[in-house]
Design a protein around this motif. Structure first.
Motif, PDB file in Angstrom:
ATOM      1  N   VAL A  14      -3.777   8.755   4.364  1.00  0.00           N
ATOM      2  CA  VAL A  14      -3.662   8.398   2.902  1.00  0.00           C
ATOM      3  C   VAL A  14      -4.849   9.983   2.354  1.00  0.00           C
ATOM      4  CG1 VAL A  14      -4.602   7.506   1.115  1.00  0.00           C
ATOM      5  CG2 VAL A  14      -2.810   6.386   2.867  1.00  0.00           C
ATOM      6  N   ASN A  15      -5.853   9.547   3.865  1.00  0.00           N
ATOM      7  CA  ASN A  15      -7.323  10.888   3.615  1.00  0.00           C
ATOM      8  C   ASN A  15      -6.608  12.205   3.574  1.00  0.00           C
ATOM      9  OD1 ASN A  15      -9.017   8.473   3.723  1.00  0.00           O
ATOM     10  ND2 ASN A  15      -9.511   8.068   5.848  1.00  0.00           N
TER      11      ASN A  15
ATOM     12  N   ASN B 242      -4.435   4.813   6.926  1.00  0.00           N
ATOM     13  CA  ASN B 242      -5.860   4.843   6.344  1.00  0.00           C
ATOM     14  C   ASN B 242      -6.005   6.502   6.342  1.00  0.00           C
ATOM     15  OD1 ASN B 242      -6.688   2.443   5.395  1.00  0.00           O
ATOM     16  ND2 ASN B 242      -7.476   1.987   6.617  1.00  0.00           N
ATOM     17  N   ARG B 243      -5.882   7.244   7.508  1.00  0.00           N
ATOM     18  CA  ARG B 243      -5.931   8.588   8.013  1.00  0.00           C
ATOM     19  C   ARG B 243      -5.197   9.483   6.997  1.00  0.00           C
ATOM     20  NH1 ARG B 243      -7.086   6.851  13.421  1.00  0.00           N
ATOM     21  NH2 ARG B 243      -5.318   7.878  14.216  1.00  0.00           N
TER      22      ARG B 243
ATOM     23  N   ALA C  50       0.690  -1.296   0.375  1.00  0.00           N
ATOM     24  CA  ALA C  50      -0.327   0.153  -0.318  1.00  0.00           C
ATOM     25  C   ALA C  50       0.699   0.847  -0.056  1.00  0.00           C
ATOM     26  CB  ALA C  50      -1.158  -0.329   1.066  1.00  0.00           C
TER      27      ALA C  50
ATOM     28  N   VAL D 263      -7.639  -2.285   5.024  1.00  0.00           N
ATOM     29  CA  VAL D 263      -9.457  -3.450   5.916  1.00  0.00           C
ATOM     30  C   VAL D 263      -7.804  -3.698   7.292  1.00  0.00           C
ATOM     31  CG1 VAL D 263     -10.909  -4.750   5.724  1.00  0.00           C
ATOM     32  CG2 VAL D 263     -10.476  -3.409   3.938  1.00  0.00           C
ATOM     33  N   GLU D 264      -8.502  -3.505   8.113  1.00  0.00           N
ATOM     34  CA  GLU D 264      -8.180  -4.583   9.597  1.00  0.00           C
ATOM     35  C   GLU D 264      -8.489  -5.485   9.329  1.00  0.00           C
ATOM     36  OE1 GLU D 264      -9.771  -1.802  13.061  1.00  0.00           O
ATOM     37  OE2 GLU D 264      -9.725  -0.278  12.175  1.00  0.00           O
TER      38      GLU D 264
ATOM     39  N   TYR E 283      -2.376   0.283  10.262  1.00  0.00           N
ATOM     40  CA  TYR E 283      -4.023   0.123   9.675  1.00  0.00           C
ATOM     41  C   TYR E 283      -4.554   1.181   9.771  1.00  0.00           C
ATOM     42  CZ  TYR E 283      -2.354  -4.230   7.083  1.00  0.00           C
ATOM     43  OH  TYR E 283      -2.202  -5.268   6.843  1.00  0.00           O
ATOM     44  N   ARG E 284      -4.960   2.140  10.653  1.00  0.00           N
ATOM     45  CA  ARG E 284      -6.473   3.098  11.040  1.00  0.00           C
ATOM     46  C   ARG E 284      -4.799   4.188  10.875  1.00  0.00           C
ATOM     47  NH1 ARG E 284      -8.203  -0.435  15.547  1.00  0.00           N
ATOM     48  NH2 ARG E 284      -6.871   1.573  16.392  1.00  0.00           N
TER      49      ARG E 284
ATOM     50  N   ASN F  77      -5.931   6.224  -3.920  1.00  0.00           N
ATOM     51  CA  ASN F  77      -7.290   5.009  -3.502  1.00  0.00           C
ATOM     52  C   ASN F  77      -6.920   4.368  -3.702  1.00  0.00           C
ATOM     53  OD1 ASN F  77      -8.999   7.797  -5.672  1.00  0.00           O
ATOM     54  ND2 ASN F  77      -7.853   7.063  -7.559  1.00  0.00           N
ATOM     55  N   ILE F  78      -6.778   4.208  -1.967  1.00  0.00           N
ATOM     56  CA  ILE F  78      -6.507   3.425  -1.610  1.00  0.00           C
ATOM     57  C   ILE F  78      -6.574   3.182   0.308  1.00  0.00           C
ATOM     58  CG2 ILE F  78      -3.928   3.595  -1.549  1.00  0.00           C
ATOM     59  CD1 ILE F  78      -3.273   0.690  -1.035  1.00  0.00           C
ATOM     60  N   SER F  79      -6.952   2.016   0.399  1.00  0.00           N
ATOM     61  CA  SER F  79      -7.629   1.816   1.515  1.00  0.00           C
ATOM     62  C   SER F  79      -7.558   0.107   2.414  1.00  0.00           C
ATOM     63  CB  SER F  79      -9.226   2.057   2.261  1.00  0.00           C
ATOM     64  OG  SER F  79      -9.417   2.446   3.558  1.00  0.00           O
TER      65      SER F  79
END
Length: 539
Positions: A320-321, A317-318, A288, A302-303, A313-314, A298-300
């Motif tokens: 990347v956002n 994701n934050r 990732a 999943v835990e 992971y969280r 455009n990637i997320s």
């Protein structure tokens, strides 16, 4: 108290403030501590596990074990000095002489040092201990009445093997902190390693680490425990005179091998599963991050677990956002100001220091657009303006120019402001010629569609101007101001008078002499100038 803690448990010690000249001494302390624990535990096993007499215990503790320890110390010291040599050269070099190659060599050696420690212990120190122990035991047997039997020597050597493995594992993790300190110091000099240099770093992923630990922590102790128990039982029965009862030993050996094999396989499978679970999470996170590095946001993730990776992971994701939001902001911002300015604002804030620059200015305006717009709806006016600007803007960017502002149906472009352009005059002229050609193609398309065609006038001038931020604390604009900018606007306005489309100042004409076909226009007065000026029409 701090010294005792650092000696006996060096795993969570911070070395941030450790001077470079003290690194080697601290490392020696860690290695001595790594050998201290196995020797002490081995001494206890030697003392209680071999059924020795008091004389044998004293001779073993004060002669044979120390001889093995001394041999192990010198073998370790010699090999460790060799392994530490690239790091020592970097740490001892004067600051002015520590080049990037020397720092890179120290970084590579520091990253490999944990593996070198295991190699040193298992291939040099443990064999040195075993050889010295065996020789001293033979000498003691021959000349000092030690009386160590073969089975006791075998048990002692098996214990030495187990302690050597424990020593290797202890030191592998103990030296990690101080080696990271070395890497951090070297990184300040050499930065990141090159791909070729990274290839010299021995890769050791989490799966291999867990396999190493499971193999050397589980298997040897089980084999050694089973072997020593069988030897002890056999010797005990022989001492009691139960020779006939020794027939059970082969069966016990088979049973022991079965238990050891099953236990090791189960342990290995458990460690493999743990390694796969951790490795899968690390691989997914690494993949990732590689996609983000390539610009794919455009990637997320999943835990997949409930351990520390879930929190990582969280956070990923934050991150990347936030990067997506930042990219959207930069993209939107870049549509209103130059991309170079947008990037600078995103990185350094909104403070632009004013500076005087020598640059070229191109001012363009649509002829008779006011009268044309009276026959069009507001939507049509905006549409044709956007289409026109979309056609001419690429020609300006191709020549390294920057559109400073759109003024309804006009635009102001500058060359040599955001980035230095020694030949900014030529770029400005070439941009004007490209705009003329692009507008011709645009008008052909407009006329074929039954829409309005456009005529523009352009004025070019060069000279000194001030570039910087103008505005209030609440709202600022980066722009160019000065007589050069005003003159370009005045020259552009003369196109309507003479029916031309590109007019250049005398300064630009002189700079482009011989490479541009021009026609001298009559000298004329312009607003803000007391003397008439000479301009040239570009053919």
């Amino acid at each position: 108290m701090e010294f005792i803690r650092r000696f006996f448990w060096p795993f969570n010690v911070s070395y941030n403030d450790l001077p470079a000249e003290d690194v080697y001494q601290e490392l020696r302390g860690i290695c001595i501590a790594g050998a201290f624990w196995p020797i002490c535990i081995g001494a206890l096993l030697f003392y209680f596990g071999l059924s020795l007499t008091t004389y044998q215990q004293l001779l073993g503790l004060f002669l044979i074990l120390p001889a093995g320890g001394v041999a192990m110390y010198f073998a370790g010291r010699i090999t460790m000095r060799r392994d530490f040599l690239p790091i020592r050269r970097f740490l001892q070099a004067p600051e002015v002489e520590a080049d990037s190659d020397m720092a890179a060599a120290a970084t590579i050696q520091a990253k490999n040092f944990q593996i070198y420690s295991v190699r040193r212990i298992l291939l040099f120190q443990a064999p040195a201990f075993a050889v010295a122990f065996s020789l001293m035991a033979i000498i003691a047997n021959l000349f000092m009445g030690f009386g160590l039997e073969l089975w006791q020597a075998m048990v002692a050597l098996l214990v030495a093997v187990m302690m050597g493995i424990a020593h290797a594992i202890f030191e592998y993790y103990a030296v990690a902190g101080i080696m990271f300190h070395v890497v951090r110091m070297a990184h300040k000099v050499c930065g990141d390693l090159s791909p070729e240099q990274r290839n010299r770093v021995i890769p050791l992923d989490m799966r291999r680490k867990l396999l190493f630990v499971s193999t050397f922590v589980v298997l040897p102790p089980m084999i050694i425990l089973g072997t020593t128990m069988l030897i002890d039982i056999r010797q005990f029965l022989l001492q009691l005179g139960y020779d006939d009862a020794l027939g059970f030993v082969p069966g016990m050996v088979g049973w022991m091998l079965l238990v050891v094999t099953v236990g090791f396989v189960i342990s290995l499978l458990i460690f493999l599963r743990m390694a796969d679970e951790a490795g899968d999470s690390v691989t997914e996170l690494s993949d990732a991050m590689s996609k983000v590095e390539e610009g794919n946001l455009n990637i997320s993730l999943v835990e997949r677990t409930t351990d520390e990776f879930a929190d990582i992971y969280r956070r990923f994701n934050r991150m990347v956002n936030e990067l997506m939001e930042r990219e959207r902001l930069r993209d939107a911002f870049g549509r209103y100001v130059a991309r170079e300015l947008a990037d600078d604002v995103m990185q350094n804030g909104t403070s632009f220091n004013s500076k005087e620059v020598n640059a070229s200015v191109l001012f363009a305006d649509i002829r008779d657009f006011t009268a044309m717009s009276e026959t069009m709806s507001a939507e049509e006016v905006v549409a044709i303006l956007n289409e026109y600007f979309s056609v001419v803007e690429p020609t300006i960017k191709e020549e390294g120019g920057w559109i400073n502002k759109f003024g309804g149906d006009s635009l102001l472009a500058v060359f040599g402001v955001l980035t230095p352009q020694p030949d900014h005059i030529n770029h400005a002229v070439q941009a004007a010629l490209k705009m003329r050609h692009a507008l011709h193609e645009f008008n052909l398309t407009q006329e074929a569609a039954g829409k309005h065609s456009l005529r523009i006038g352009m004025g070019l001038h060069c000279g000194k101007m001030v570039a910087g931020s103008v505005g209030s604390r609440e709202r600022m604009e980066f722009t160019v101001i000065g007589d050069t900018v005003n003159m370009a606007s005045r020259i552009e306005g003369l196109n309507k008078k003479w029916g031309t489309d590109i007019l250049i100042s005398e300064d630009i004409a002189k700079a482009m002499e011989g490479s541009l076909t021009v026609e001298a226009m009559p000298t004329t007065h312009v607003h803000g100038k007391s003397q008439p000026i000479q301009v040239y029409a570009v053919k």
